[in-house]
Design a protein around this motif. Structure first.
Motif, mmCIF file in Angstrom:
data_model
loop_
_atom_site.group_PDB
_atom_site.id
_atom_site.type_symbol
_atom_site.label_atom_id
_atom_site.label_comp_id
_atom_site.label_asym_id
_atom_site.label_seq_id
_atom_site.Cartn_x
_atom_site.Cartn_y
_atom_site.Cartn_z
ATOM 1 N N MET A 113 0.379 -1.408 0.060
ATOM 2 C CA MET A 113 -0.244 -0.147 0.266
ATOM 3 C C MET A 113 0.795 1.555 0.252
ATOM 4 S SD MET A 113 -2.847 -1.495 -0.133
ATOM 5 C CE MET A 113 -3.561 -0.055 0.335
ATOM 6 N N GLN A 114 2.231 0.783 0.845
ATOM 7 C CA GLN A 114 3.139 2.871 0.629
ATOM 8 C C GLN A 114 3.574 2.501 -0.525
ATOM 9 O OE1 GLN A 114 6.161 1.295 3.963
ATOM 10 N NE2 GLN A 114 4.684 2.563 5.407
ATOM 11 N N ASP A 115 3.306 1.759 -1.501
ATOM 12 C CA ASP A 115 4.062 2.283 -2.782
ATOM 13 C C ASP A 115 3.374 2.390 -3.968
ATOM 14 O OD1 ASP A 115 6.010 1.719 -4.849
ATOM 15 O OD2 ASP A 115 5.420 -0.439 -5.487
ATOM 16 N N LEU A 116 1.717 2.366 -3.664
ATOM 17 C CA LEU A 116 0.515 2.467 -3.752
ATOM 18 C C LEU A 116 0.652 4.369 -4.737
ATOM 19 C CD1 LEU A 116 -1.821 1.993 -5.448
ATOM 20 C CD2 LEU A 116 -3.063 2.026 -3.489
ATOM 21 N N PRO A 117 0.961 5.143 -3.942
ATOM 22 C CA PRO A 117 0.688 6.480 -4.353
ATOM 23 C C PRO A 117 1.770 6.560 -5.484
ATOM 24 C CG PRO A 117 0.206 6.052 -2.173
ATOM 25 C CD PRO A 117 1.457 4.906 -2.771
ATOM 26 N N ASN A 118 2.969 6.068 -5.503
ATOM 27 C CA ASN A 118 4.201 6.147 -6.237
ATOM 28 C C ASN A 118 3.586 5.349 -7.704
ATOM 29 O OD1 ASN A 118 5.688 7.927 -4.983
ATOM 30 N ND2 ASN A 118 6.442 5.720 -3.693
ATOM 31 N N SER A 119 2.760 4.581 -7.741
ATOM 32 C CA SER A 119 2.789 3.955 -8.719
ATOM 33 C C SER A 119 1.072 3.882 -9.553
ATOM 34 C CB SER A 119 1.782 2.457 -8.242
ATOM 35 O OG SER A 119 3.691 1.446 -7.932
ATOM 36 N N LEU A 120 0.224 5.224 -8.622
ATOM 37 C CA LEU A 120 -0.838 5.055 -9.868
ATOM 38 C C LEU A 120 -0.528 6.575 -10.472
ATOM 39 C CD1 LEU A 120 -3.297 4.164 -7.154
ATOM 40 C CD2 LEU A 120 -3.114 2.879 -8.822
ATOM 41 N N ASP A 121 -0.588 6.341 -11.923
ATOM 42 C CA ASP A 121 -0.959 7.339 -13.113
ATOM 43 C C ASP A 121 -1.997 8.152 -12.788
ATOM 44 O OD1 ASP A 121 -0.758 9.718 -15.267
ATOM 45 O OD2 ASP A 121 0.866 8.591 -16.048
ATOM 46 N N TRP A 122 -2.379 9.252 -11.742
ATOM 47 C CA TRP A 122 -4.482 9.486 -12.386
ATOM 48 C C TRP A 122 -3.751 10.722 -13.442
ATOM 49 C CZ3 TRP A 122 -7.696 8.942 -9.371
ATOM 50 C CH2 TRP A 122 -7.587 7.796 -7.911
ATOM 51 N N ASN A 123 -3.192 11.070 -14.087
ATOM 52 C CA ASN A 123 -3.656 11.411 -15.282
ATOM 53 C C ASN A 123 -4.323 10.227 -16.079
ATOM 54 O OD1 ASN A 123 -2.591 13.700 -14.837
ATOM 55 N ND2 ASN A 123 -0.524 13.382 -15.306
ATOM 56 N N VAL A 124 -4.061 9.072 -16.370
ATOM 57 C CA VAL A 124 -4.063 8.448 -17.047
ATOM 58 C C VAL A 124 -5.587 7.217 -16.369
ATOM 59 C CG1 VAL A 124 -4.521 5.753 -17.457
ATOM 60 C CG2 VAL A 124 -2.160 7.075 -17.540
ATOM 61 N N ILE A 125 -5.337 7.588 -15.089
ATOM 62 C CA ILE A 125 -6.855 7.180 -14.509
ATOM 63 C C ILE A 125 -8.225 8.168 -14.854
ATOM 64 C CG2 ILE A 125 -7.826 7.381 -12.093
ATOM 65 C CD1 ILE A 125 -5.684 6.196 -11.176
ATOM 66 N N ASP A 126 -7.848 9.837 -14.900
ATOM 67 C CA ASP A 126 -8.803 10.406 -15.490
ATOM 68 C C ASP A 126 -9.388 10.792 -16.636
ATOM 69 O OD1 ASP A 126 -8.761 12.008 -13.030
ATOM 70 O OD2 ASP A 126 -7.373 13.634 -13.203
ATOM 71 N N GLN A 127 -8.391 10.440 -17.197
ATOM 72 C CA GLN A 127 -8.990 9.859 -18.771
ATOM 73 C C GLN A 127 -9.636 8.612 -18.261
ATOM 74 O OE1 GLN A 127 -5.447 10.224 -21.632
ATOM 75 N NE2 GLN A 127 -3.788 10.459 -20.473
ATOM 76 N N VAL A 128 -9.032 7.653 -18.375
ATOM 77 C CA VAL A 128 -9.957 6.594 -17.645
ATOM 78 C C VAL A 128 -12.090 6.407 -17.589
ATOM 79 C CG1 VAL A 128 -10.853 4.241 -16.927
ATOM 80 C CG2 VAL A 128 -8.583 4.185 -17.944
ATOM 81 N N LEU A 129 -12.048 7.598 -16.209
ATOM 82 C CA LEU A 129 -12.514 8.406 -16.032
ATOM 83 C C LEU A 129 -13.385 8.595 -16.404
ATOM 84 C CD1 LEU A 129 -11.603 9.065 -12.335
ATOM 85 C CD2 LEU A 129 -13.146 6.370 -13.095
#
Length: 270
Positions: A113-129
């Motif tokens: 879980m501590q590594d999750l913020p470094n892994s998620l790309d919120w630019n990509v996630i926003d495009q998916v949303l």
């Protein structure tokens, strides 16, 4: 092998008790040790159906035929380790030191879980949303825990006014794949990339449809063997088995992000 038990449970949890397939699934669940030694005619007689009905049920479970299902049952019966340990804790340690085993597993989950913020790309996630919001047909594909997480996300989206599809059984998922178009979105959820064991046909249909393809996984490689438009990369668990916690957290974060972007009450605050 766990897929067979998972699919049997789906039938028993969701089908009408008067349904023919329900009775076959119930017999198999209660007499699993016998299946590997039964001819198709014997199983058909035990379930009061025809051999053709047994064959159709086997295909609905994702097997080519009854012989294919029997082969997997035989492999399971010959395996002395029947339980598939889905966490990276030795059974012996859990048996003798449950407190220490609990602490070790919690530490593994924390590291993931501590590594999750470094892994998620919120630019990509926003495009998916945005795809989820804008496209009418959005379908989730996955099995077992990945499918459960997708259904969790599906429920949140429905509460936010967005209907999506996330069928539990692979036959319904295959039907969806066959009916996808260029105006559809396919979201494949597979934490460790194991989905392709049963999904090669689905992927061929998705590729043919030219729909948008999103992959949510902790794997680096594109194991779908078809072009993907967006990849949501989860943290890679160092223990190899706690990725499901990263997946569940990610879809919950995506639900909240979708709410902040597309809920009328939140949009009015901007």
């Amino acid at each position: 092998m766990k897929n067979l038990f998972y699919r049997l449970i789906i039938y028993l949890d969701t089908a009408n008790e008067k349904d023919t397939n329900y009775n076959i699934a119930l017999f198999m669940a209660n007499n699993f040790a016998l299946i590997s030694g039964m001819r198709i005619s014997e199983l058909a007689n035990a379930c009061f159906v025809s051999p053709a009905t047994i064959s159709r049920f086997c295909r609905a479970l994702g097997y080519e035929n009854y012989a294919h299902l029997k082969q997997e049952c035989r492999m399971f019966e010959s395996d002395v380790h029947k339980f598939n340990n889905l966490i990276n804790i030795p059974a012996a340690k859990m048996k003798s030191q449950p407190v220490a085993a609990t602490r070790e597993y919690v530490n593994q989950v924390i590291a993931t879980m501590q590594d999750l913020p470094n892994s998620l790309d919120w630019n990509v996630i926003d495009q998916v949303l945005k795809l989820i919001h804008d496209y009418k047909q959005v379908v989730f594909f996955g099995t077992q825990f990945s499918n459960s997480a997708a259904m969790h996300f599906q429920t949140d989206l429905l509460m936010l006014g967005k209907f999506t599809t996330a069928y539990m059984d692979t036959e319904r998922q295959l039907e969806c794949a066959m009916n996808m178009t260029k105006d559809s979105v396919a979201i494949v959820v597979s934490v460790n990339g194991n989905f392709m064991g049963t999904a090669s046909k689905m992927m061929k249909y998705l590729k043919k449809s030219k729909c948008k393809v999103v992959l949510i996984t902790s794997e680096e490689r594109n194991f779908l063997n078809i072009p993907i438009d967006y990849r949501i990369k989860l943290s890679m668990p160092k223990d190899g088995k706690s990725g499901k916690h990263a997946l569940l957290t990610t879809v919950e974060l995506m639900s909240l992000r979708y709410y902040t972007l597309y809920s009328p009450s939140e949009k009015n605050k901007r």
